[in-house]
Design a protein around this motif. Structure first.
Motif, PDB file in Angstrom:
ATOM      1  N   TYR A  15       4.308  45.478  19.987  1.00 39.18           N
ATOM      2  CA  TYR A  15       5.134  44.477  19.287  1.00 39.18           C
ATOM      3  C   TYR A  15       6.307  45.160  18.576  1.00 39.18           C
ATOM      4  CZ  TYR A  15       2.036  40.522  20.132  1.00 39.18           C
ATOM      5  OH  TYR A  15       1.315  39.513  20.739  1.00 39.18           O
ATOM      6  N   LEU A  19      10.199  44.368  19.258  1.00 41.34           N
ATOM      7  CA  LEU A  19      11.081  43.878  18.184  1.00 41.34           C
ATOM      8  C   LEU A  19      12.289  44.802  17.995  1.00 41.34           C
ATOM      9  CD1 LEU A  19       8.286  42.597  15.784  1.00 41.34           C
ATOM     10  CD2 LEU A  19      10.150  41.196  16.735  1.00 41.34           C
ATOM     11  N   GLU A  23      16.107  43.698  18.281  1.00 36.80           N
ATOM     12  CA  GLU A  23      17.085  44.048  17.240  1.00 36.80           C
ATOM     13  C   GLU A  23      18.321  44.677  17.907  1.00 36.80           C
ATOM     14  OE1 GLU A  23      15.386  46.595  14.172  1.00 36.80           O
ATOM     15  OE2 GLU A  23      17.438  47.224  13.645  1.00 36.80           O
ATOM     16  N   LEU A  53      12.361  36.696  21.761  1.00 36.37           N
ATOM     17  CA  LEU A  53      11.742  36.359  20.472  1.00 36.37           C
ATOM     18  C   LEU A  53      10.607  35.353  20.675  1.00 36.37           C
ATOM     19  CD1 LEU A  53      14.556  35.911  17.755  1.00 36.37           C
ATOM     20  CD2 LEU A  53      12.518  37.353  17.602  1.00 36.37           C
ATOM     21  N   VAL A  56       7.485  37.002  21.964  1.00 36.66           N
ATOM     22  CA  VAL A  56       6.761  37.691  20.884  1.00 36.66           C
ATOM     23  C   VAL A  56       5.954  36.662  20.088  1.00 36.66           C
ATOM     24  CG1 VAL A  56       7.031  38.923  18.676  1.00 36.66           C
ATOM     25  CG2 VAL A  56       8.337  39.656  20.697  1.00 36.66           C
TER      26      VAL A  56
ATOM     27  N   VAL B  26      15.437  40.186  12.253  1.00 35.60           N
ATOM     28  CA  VAL B  26      14.558  40.781  13.274  1.00 35.60           C
ATOM     29  C   VAL B  26      13.966  42.079  12.738  1.00 35.60           C
ATOM     30  CG1 VAL B  26      14.440  41.725  15.623  1.00 35.60           C
ATOM     31  CG2 VAL B  26      15.828  39.693  15.167  1.00 35.60           C
ATOM     32  N   ALA B  30       9.955  43.044  12.165  1.00 41.96           N
ATOM     33  CA  ALA B  30       9.300  44.300  12.569  1.00 41.96           C
ATOM     34  C   ALA B  30       8.592  44.922  11.361  1.00 41.96           C
ATOM     35  CB  ALA B  30      10.338  45.276  13.130  1.00 41.96           C
ATOM     36  N   ILE B  46      10.016  34.286  12.769  1.00 41.82           N
ATOM     37  CA  ILE B  46      10.540  34.284  14.146  1.00 41.82           C
ATOM     38  C   ILE B  46      11.200  32.938  14.452  1.00 41.82           C
ATOM     39  CG2 ILE B  46       9.864  34.283  16.582  1.00 41.82           C
ATOM     40  CD1 ILE B  46       7.865  36.471  15.976  1.00 41.82           C
TER      41      ILE B  46
END
Lengths: 97, 97, 97, 97
Positions: A15, A19, A23, A53, A56, B26, B30, B46
Protein backbone atom coordinates in the motif's frame (compact mmCIF):
# COMPACT_ATOMS: atom_id res chain seq x y z
CA UNK A 1 -6.24 3.36 18.69
CA UNK A 2 -7.87 0.05 17.83
CA UNK A 3 -5.95 -2.70 19.66
CA UNK A 4 -6.45 -5.27 16.94
CA UNK A 5 -4.70 -6.04 13.65
CA UNK A 6 -6.09 -4.02 10.70
CA UNK A 7 -6.54 -6.16 7.64
CA UNK A 8 -4.45 -3.88 5.44
CA UNK A 9 -1.35 -4.32 7.59
CA UNK A 10 -0.65 -7.65 5.91
CA UNK A 11 0.07 -5.61 2.75
CA UNK A 12 1.38 -2.45 4.39
CA UNK A 13 4.48 -2.13 2.23
CA UNK A 14 2.49 -2.72 -0.97
CA UNK A 15 0.00 0.00 0.00
CA UNK A 16 2.82 2.41 0.84
CA UNK A 17 4.51 1.92 -2.53
CA UNK A 18 1.17 2.27 -4.38
CA UNK A 19 0.47 5.52 -2.50
CA UNK A 20 3.94 6.87 -3.23
CA UNK A 21 3.33 6.11 -6.92
CA UNK A 22 -0.01 7.96 -6.81
CA UNK A 23 1.70 10.89 -5.08
CA UNK A 24 4.18 10.90 -7.98
CA UNK A 25 1.29 10.80 -10.47
CA UNK A 26 -0.27 13.89 -8.85
CA UNK A 27 3.11 15.66 -8.88
CA UNK A 28 3.39 14.73 -12.56
CA UNK A 29 -0.05 16.24 -13.25
CA UNK A 30 1.09 19.48 -11.59
CA UNK A 31 4.21 19.48 -13.76
CA UNK A 32 2.02 19.08 -16.88
CA UNK A 33 0.03 22.16 -15.79
CA UNK A 34 3.29 23.99 -15.04
CA UNK A 35 4.54 23.13 -18.56
CA UNK A 36 1.13 24.11 -20.03
CA UNK A 37 0.52 20.73 -21.60
CA UNK A 38 -2.63 19.91 -23.59
CA UNK A 39 -5.79 19.69 -21.44
CA UNK A 40 -6.87 16.25 -22.67
CA UNK A 41 -3.48 14.72 -21.83
CA UNK A 42 -3.73 16.12 -18.30
CA UNK A 43 -7.28 14.74 -17.97
CA UNK A 44 -6.03 11.31 -18.99
CA UNK A 45 -3.51 11.37 -16.15
CA UNK A 46 -6.12 12.55 -13.65
CA UNK A 47 -8.41 9.62 -14.56
CA UNK A 48 -5.49 7.24 -14.06
CA UNK A 49 -4.66 8.70 -10.63
CA UNK A 50 -8.33 8.63 -9.60
CA UNK A 51 -8.64 4.96 -10.60
CA UNK A 52 -5.45 4.12 -8.72
CA UNK A 53 -6.79 5.81 -5.57
CA UNK A 54 -10.10 3.93 -5.87
CA UNK A 55 -8.25 0.63 -6.19
CA UNK A 56 -6.37 1.37 -2.97
CA UNK A 57 -9.69 2.20 -1.29
CA UNK A 58 -11.32 -1.04 -2.47
CA UNK A 59 -8.36 -3.01 -1.15
CA UNK A 60 -8.50 -1.29 2.24
CA UNK A 61 -12.26 -1.86 2.39
CA UNK A 62 -11.83 -5.56 1.65
CA UNK A 63 -9.19 -5.81 4.35
CA UNK A 64 -11.44 -3.92 6.78
CA UNK A 65 -14.38 -6.26 6.17
CA UNK A 66 -12.18 -9.32 6.59
CA UNK A 67 -10.57 -8.13 9.83
CA UNK A 68 -12.23 -5.36 11.82
CA UNK A 69 -15.81 -6.26 10.80
CA UNK A 70 -15.25 -10.00 11.13
CA UNK A 71 -13.64 -9.64 14.58
CA UNK A 72 -16.50 -7.41 15.71
CA UNK A 73 -19.08 -9.90 14.43
CA UNK A 74 -17.55 -12.54 16.68
CA UNK A 75 -17.95 -10.26 19.68
CA UNK A 76 -21.68 -10.01 19.06
CA UNK A 77 -24.28 -7.94 17.23
CA UNK A 78 -23.76 -4.57 18.91
CA UNK A 79 -20.03 -4.45 18.19
CA UNK A 80 -20.65 -5.68 14.66
CA UNK A 81 -23.50 -3.20 14.05
CA UNK A 82 -21.18 -0.26 14.73
CA UNK A 83 -18.49 -1.58 12.41
CA UNK A 84 -20.99 -2.42 9.68
CA UNK A 85 -22.56 1.05 9.79
CA UNK A 86 -19.09 2.58 9.51
CA UNK A 87 -18.31 0.31 6.54
CA UNK A 88 -21.62 1.17 4.81
CA UNK A 89 -20.97 4.90 5.19
CA UNK A 90 -17.44 4.51 3.83
CA UNK A 91 -18.81 2.55 0.85
CA UNK A 92 -21.41 5.27 0.18
CA UNK A 93 -18.71 7.99 0.23
CA UNK A 94 -16.61 5.91 -2.17
CA UNK A 95 -19.49 5.34 -4.57
CA UNK A 96 -20.42 9.04 -4.55
CA UNK A 97 -16.88 10.40 -4.86
CA UNK B 1 2.28 21.33 -29.63
CA UNK B 2 -0.96 23.33 -29.61
CA UNK B 3 -0.17 26.93 -30.47
CA UNK B 4 -3.25 28.35 -28.82
CA UNK B 5 -4.16 29.38 -25.29
CA UNK B 6 -5.51 26.48 -23.17
CA UNK B 7 -8.55 27.50 -21.16
CA UNK B 8 -7.02 26.37 -17.86
CA UNK B 9 -4.10 28.76 -18.16
CA UNK B 10 -6.27 31.61 -16.92
CA UNK B 11 -6.32 29.79 -13.57
CA UNK B 12 -2.92 28.16 -13.76
CA UNK B 13 -1.76 29.19 -10.30
CA UNK B 14 -5.04 28.08 -8.72
CA UNK B 15 -4.75 24.65 -10.36
CA UNK B 16 -1.13 24.32 -9.24
CA UNK B 17 -2.00 25.08 -5.62
CA UNK B 18 -4.98 22.68 -5.71
CA UNK B 19 -2.76 19.93 -7.11
CA UNK B 20 -0.08 20.57 -4.50
CA UNK B 21 -2.79 20.25 -1.82
CA UNK B 22 -3.97 16.94 -3.32
CA UNK B 23 -0.37 15.74 -3.44
CA UNK B 24 -0.18 16.58 0.29
CA UNK B 25 -3.43 14.69 0.90
CA UNK B 26 -2.00 11.58 -0.76
CA UNK B 27 1.20 11.94 1.29
CA UNK B 28 -1.01 12.24 4.37
CA UNK B 29 -2.83 9.03 3.45
CA UNK B 30 0.51 7.23 3.15
CA UNK B 31 1.49 8.56 6.59
CA UNK B 32 -1.80 7.19 8.04
CA UNK B 33 -0.92 3.77 6.60
CA UNK B 34 2.64 4.13 7.94
CA UNK B 35 1.22 4.92 11.40
CA UNK B 36 -1.28 2.04 11.05
CA UNK B 37 -4.32 4.25 11.52
CA UNK B 38 -7.89 2.91 11.46
CA UNK B 39 -9.04 1.74 8.00
CA UNK B 40 -12.24 3.79 7.92
CA UNK B 41 -10.35 7.03 8.70
CA UNK B 42 -7.97 6.32 5.82
CA UNK B 43 -10.92 5.60 3.50
CA UNK B 44 -12.45 8.95 4.42
CA UNK B 45 -9.27 10.72 3.32
CA UNK B 46 -9.10 8.76 0.07
CA UNK B 47 -12.69 9.78 -0.79
CA UNK B 48 -11.74 13.40 -0.12
CA UNK B 49 -8.64 13.21 -2.35
CA UNK B 50 -10.62 11.46 -5.12
CA UNK B 51 -13.30 14.16 -5.03
CA UNK B 52 -10.65 16.89 -5.12
CA UNK B 53 -9.03 15.28 -8.18
CA UNK B 54 -12.42 15.01 -9.93
CA UNK B 55 -13.11 18.69 -9.26
CA UNK B 56 -9.80 19.63 -10.89
CA UNK B 57 -10.73 17.43 -13.85
CA UNK B 58 -14.17 19.02 -14.22
CA UNK B 59 -12.56 22.47 -14.15
CA UNK B 60 -10.00 21.53 -16.79
CA UNK B 61 -12.75 20.01 -18.94
CA UNK B 62 -14.84 23.17 -18.70
CA UNK B 63 -11.81 25.25 -19.67
CA UNK B 64 -11.07 22.90 -22.56
CA UNK B 65 -14.61 23.13 -23.92
CA UNK B 66 -14.56 26.93 -23.66
CA UNK B 67 -11.19 27.33 -25.38
CA UNK B 68 -9.79 24.48 -27.46
CA UNK B 69 -13.21 23.15 -28.57
CA UNK B 70 -14.67 26.60 -29.16
CA UNK B 71 -11.64 27.72 -31.21
CA UNK B 72 -11.78 24.53 -33.26
CA UNK B 73 -15.50 25.01 -33.91
CA UNK B 74 -14.74 28.39 -35.45
CA UNK B 75 -12.25 26.78 -37.82
CA UNK B 76 -14.93 24.45 -39.16
CA UNK B 77 -16.52 21.06 -38.59
CA UNK B 78 -13.50 18.82 -39.19
CA UNK B 79 -11.29 20.59 -36.65
CA UNK B 80 -14.17 20.69 -34.21
CA UNK B 81 -15.06 17.01 -34.74
CA UNK B 82 -11.60 15.92 -33.66
CA UNK B 83 -11.67 18.08 -30.54
CA UNK B 84 -15.21 17.00 -29.64
CA UNK B 85 -14.33 13.30 -29.97
CA UNK B 86 -11.33 13.85 -27.71
CA UNK B 87 -13.55 15.66 -25.17
CA UNK B 88 -16.18 12.90 -25.26
CA UNK B 89 -13.55 10.20 -24.64
CA UNK B 90 -12.09 12.21 -21.76
CA UNK B 91 -15.58 12.60 -20.27
CA UNK B 92 -16.21 8.85 -20.57
CA UNK B 93 -12.91 8.06 -18.80
CA UNK B 94 -13.83 10.50 -16.06
CA UNK B 95 -17.32 9.04 -15.57
CA UNK B 96 -15.93 5.49 -15.47
CA UNK B 97 -12.99 6.23 -13.17
CA UNK C 1 -38.31 24.12 -27.92
CA UNK C 2 -34.90 24.39 -29.64
CA UNK C 3 -35.55 24.81 -33.37
CA UNK C 4 -32.49 22.90 -34.42
CA UNK C 5 -31.68 19.20 -34.86
CA UNK C 6 -30.51 17.52 -31.62
CA UNK C 7 -27.52 15.28 -32.22
CA UNK C 8 -29.18 12.25 -30.67
CA UNK C 9 -32.03 12.26 -33.17
CA UNK C 10 -29.81 10.55 -35.73
CA UNK C 11 -29.95 7.50 -33.43
CA UNK C 12 -33.39 8.04 -31.96
CA UNK C 13 -34.63 4.51 -32.50
CA UNK C 14 -31.45 3.01 -31.06
CA UNK C 15 -31.77 5.15 -27.93
CA UNK C 16 -35.44 4.20 -27.55
CA UNK C 17 -34.68 0.48 -27.72
CA UNK C 18 -31.77 0.84 -25.26
CA UNK C 19 -34.01 2.71 -22.83
CA UNK C 20 -36.76 0.11 -23.16
CA UNK C 21 -34.17 -2.56 -22.36
CA UNK C 22 -33.02 -0.62 -19.27
CA UNK C 23 -36.66 -0.22 -18.22
CA UNK C 24 -36.95 -4.01 -18.49
CA UNK C 25 -33.77 -4.43 -16.43
CA UNK C 26 -35.25 -2.28 -13.64
CA UNK C 27 -38.50 -4.25 -13.79
CA UNK C 28 -36.40 -7.44 -13.56
CA UNK C 29 -34.63 -6.08 -10.47
CA UNK C 30 -38.01 -5.41 -8.85
CA UNK C 31 -39.08 -8.98 -9.68
CA UNK C 32 -35.88 -10.30 -7.99
CA UNK C 33 -36.82 -8.34 -4.85
CA UNK C 34 -40.40 -9.61 -5.13
CA UNK C 35 -39.09 -13.19 -5.34
CA UNK C 36 -36.66 -12.49 -2.47
CA UNK C 37 -33.57 -13.37 -4.47
CA UNK C 38 -30.04 -13.23 -3.04
CA UNK C 39 -28.81 -9.66 -2.37
CA UNK C 40 -25.54 -10.00 -4.32
CA UNK C 41 -27.36 -11.18 -7.45
CA UNK C 42 -29.67 -8.16 -7.27
CA UNK C 43 -26.66 -5.85 -6.80
CA UNK C 44 -25.07 -7.31 -9.93
CA UNK C 45 -28.16 -6.39 -11.95
CA UNK C 46 -28.25 -2.89 -10.49
CA UNK C 47 -24.62 -2.29 -11.51
CA UNK C 48 -25.48 -3.48 -15.03
CA UNK C 49 -28.50 -1.17 -15.28
CA UNK C 50 -26.48 1.77 -13.91
CA UNK C 51 -23.72 1.21 -16.46
CA UNK C 52 -26.27 0.96 -19.27
CA UNK C 53 -27.84 4.29 -18.19
CA UNK C 54 -24.41 5.95 -18.08
CA UNK C 55 -23.63 4.70 -21.60
CA UNK C 56 -26.85 6.28 -22.87
CA UNK C 57 -25.88 9.51 -21.10
CA UNK C 58 -22.39 9.53 -22.63
CA UNK C 59 -23.89 9.00 -26.07
CA UNK C 60 -26.39 11.82 -25.63
CA UNK C 61 -23.60 14.09 -24.36
CA UNK C 62 -21.43 13.30 -27.38
CA UNK C 63 -24.36 14.05 -29.67
CA UNK C 64 -25.07 17.28 -27.79
CA UNK C 65 -21.49 18.49 -28.13
CA UNK C 66 -21.43 17.66 -31.83
CA UNK C 67 -24.73 19.39 -32.60
CA UNK C 68 -26.13 21.93 -30.14
CA UNK C 69 -22.71 23.12 -28.88
CA UNK C 70 -21.14 23.13 -32.32
CA UNK C 71 -24.07 25.09 -33.83
CA UNK C 72 -23.94 27.58 -30.97
CA UNK C 73 -20.18 28.05 -31.43
CA UNK C 74 -20.80 29.09 -35.00
CA UNK C 75 -23.25 31.74 -33.86
CA UNK C 76 -20.58 33.32 -31.67
CA UNK C 77 -19.15 33.25 -28.18
CA UNK C 78 -22.20 34.26 -26.16
CA UNK C 79 -24.43 31.56 -27.61
CA UNK C 80 -21.63 29.04 -27.24
CA UNK C 81 -20.84 30.08 -23.66
CA UNK C 82 -24.38 29.28 -22.56
CA UNK C 83 -24.34 25.87 -24.22
CA UNK C 84 -20.87 25.04 -22.89
CA UNK C 85 -21.84 25.95 -19.32
CA UNK C 86 -24.91 23.71 -19.62
CA UNK C 87 -22.74 20.88 -20.95
CA UNK C 88 -20.18 21.30 -18.15
CA UNK C 89 -22.91 21.17 -15.49
CA UNK C 90 -24.41 18.07 -17.08
CA UNK C 91 -20.96 16.43 -17.13
CA UNK C 92 -20.43 17.29 -13.44
CA UNK C 93 -23.81 15.75 -12.51
CA UNK C 94 -22.92 12.64 -14.47
CA UNK C 95 -19.50 12.29 -12.84
CA UNK C 96 -20.99 12.78 -9.36
CA UNK C 97 -24.01 10.47 -9.84
CA UNK D 1 -32.00 -20.55 -2.28
CA UNK D 2 -30.40 -19.20 0.87
CA UNK D 3 -32.41 -20.48 3.86
CA UNK D 4 -31.88 -17.35 5.87
CA UNK D 5 -33.54 -13.93 6.01
CA UNK D 6 -31.99 -11.37 3.62
CA UNK D 7 -31.49 -8.02 5.28
CA UNK D 8 -33.45 -6.14 2.64
CA UNK D 9 -36.63 -8.10 3.28
CA UNK D 10 -37.37 -5.90 6.31
CA UNK D 11 -37.92 -3.07 3.80
CA UNK D 12 -39.20 -5.14 0.88
CA UNK D 13 -42.20 -2.95 0.13
CA UNK D 14 -40.12 0.23 0.29
CA UNK D 15 -37.59 -1.21 -2.17
CA UNK D 16 -40.37 -2.34 -4.51
CA UNK D 17 -41.95 1.12 -4.60
CA UNK D 18 -38.54 2.80 -5.13
CA UNK D 19 -37.81 0.43 -8.02
CA UNK D 20 -41.23 1.06 -9.57
CA UNK D 21 -40.50 4.81 -9.36
CA UNK D 22 -37.11 4.31 -11.05
CA UNK D 23 -38.80 2.20 -13.74
CA UNK D 24 -41.17 5.14 -14.27
CA UNK D 25 -38.21 7.53 -14.46
CA UNK D 26 -36.61 5.41 -17.21
CA UNK D 27 -39.94 5.28 -19.07
CA UNK D 28 -40.10 9.06 -18.70
CA UNK D 29 -36.61 9.41 -20.20
CA UNK D 30 -37.71 7.32 -23.19
CA UNK D 31 -40.76 9.56 -23.63
CA UNK D 32 -38.45 12.64 -23.61
CA UNK D 33 -36.43 11.04 -26.43
CA UNK D 34 -39.66 10.12 -28.24
CA UNK D 35 -40.80 13.76 -27.97
CA UNK D 36 -37.32 14.95 -29.04
CA UNK D 37 -36.74 17.00 -25.90
CA UNK D 38 -33.56 19.00 -25.29
CA UNK D 39 -30.50 16.83 -24.63
CA UNK D 40 -29.46 18.52 -21.39
CA UNK D 41 -32.91 18.02 -19.87
CA UNK D 42 -32.75 14.32 -20.70
CA UNK D 43 -29.25 14.08 -19.18
CA UNK D 44 -30.57 15.64 -15.98
CA UNK D 45 -33.19 12.90 -15.70
CA UNK D 46 -30.63 10.18 -16.40
CA UNK D 47 -28.39 11.47 -13.58
CA UNK D 48 -31.40 11.41 -11.25
CA UNK D 49 -32.31 7.83 -12.20
CA UNK D 50 -28.69 6.70 -11.84
CA UNK D 51 -28.44 8.24 -8.37
CA UNK D 52 -31.71 6.60 -7.36
CA UNK D 53 -30.44 3.20 -8.52
CA UNK D 54 -27.18 3.68 -6.58
CA UNK D 55 -29.13 4.55 -3.43
CA UNK D 56 -31.09 1.31 -3.73
CA UNK D 57 -27.82 -0.56 -4.20
CA UNK D 58 -26.23 1.05 -1.13
CA UNK D 59 -29.30 0.12 0.93
CA UNK D 60 -29.22 -3.49 -0.26
CA UNK D 61 -25.50 -3.66 0.46
CA UNK D 62 -26.00 -2.35 3.98
CA UNK D 63 -28.73 -4.91 4.55
CA UNK D 64 -26.53 -7.66 3.13
CA UNK D 65 -23.64 -6.78 5.44
CA UNK D 66 -25.94 -6.68 8.44
CA UNK D 67 -27.61 -10.01 7.71
CA UNK D 68 -25.95 -12.45 5.34
CA UNK D 69 -22.37 -11.41 6.20
CA UNK D 70 -23.06 -11.14 9.92
CA UNK D 71 -24.76 -14.57 10.02
CA UNK D 72 -21.88 -16.11 8.08
CA UNK D 73 -19.33 -14.55 10.46
CA UNK D 74 -21.02 -16.34 13.33
CA UNK D 75 -20.66 -19.66 11.53
CA UNK D 76 -16.89 -19.19 11.33
CA UNK D 77 -14.18 -17.75 9.11
CA UNK D 78 -14.65 -19.91 6.01
CA UNK D 79 -18.36 -19.10 5.63
CA UNK D 80 -17.64 -15.45 6.35
CA UNK D 81 -14.69 -15.32 3.92
CA UNK D 82 -16.95 -16.37 1.02
CA UNK D 83 -19.59 -13.78 1.87
CA UNK D 84 -17.04 -11.03 2.40
CA UNK D 85 -15.38 -11.72 -0.96
CA UNK D 86 -18.79 -11.57 -2.64
CA UNK D 87 -19.53 -8.27 -0.86
CA UNK D 88 -16.15 -6.79 -1.86
CA UNK D 89 -16.69 -7.70 -5.52
CA UNK D 90 -20.18 -6.21 -5.46
CA UNK D 91 -18.77 -3.00 -3.93
CA UNK D 92 -16.06 -2.82 -6.63
CA UNK D 93 -18.68 -3.21 -9.39
CA UNK D 94 -20.77 -0.48 -7.77
CA UNK D 95 -17.83 1.92 -7.47
CA UNK D 96 -16.78 1.28 -11.08
CA UNK D 97 -20.28 1.51 -12.59
Amino acid sequence: MHGHHHGYLDDKDAYLSRLRRIEGQVRGIARMVEEEKYCIDILTQISAATSALQSVALGLLDGHLNSCVLDAAKQGDDAAKEKLDEASNAIARLVRS
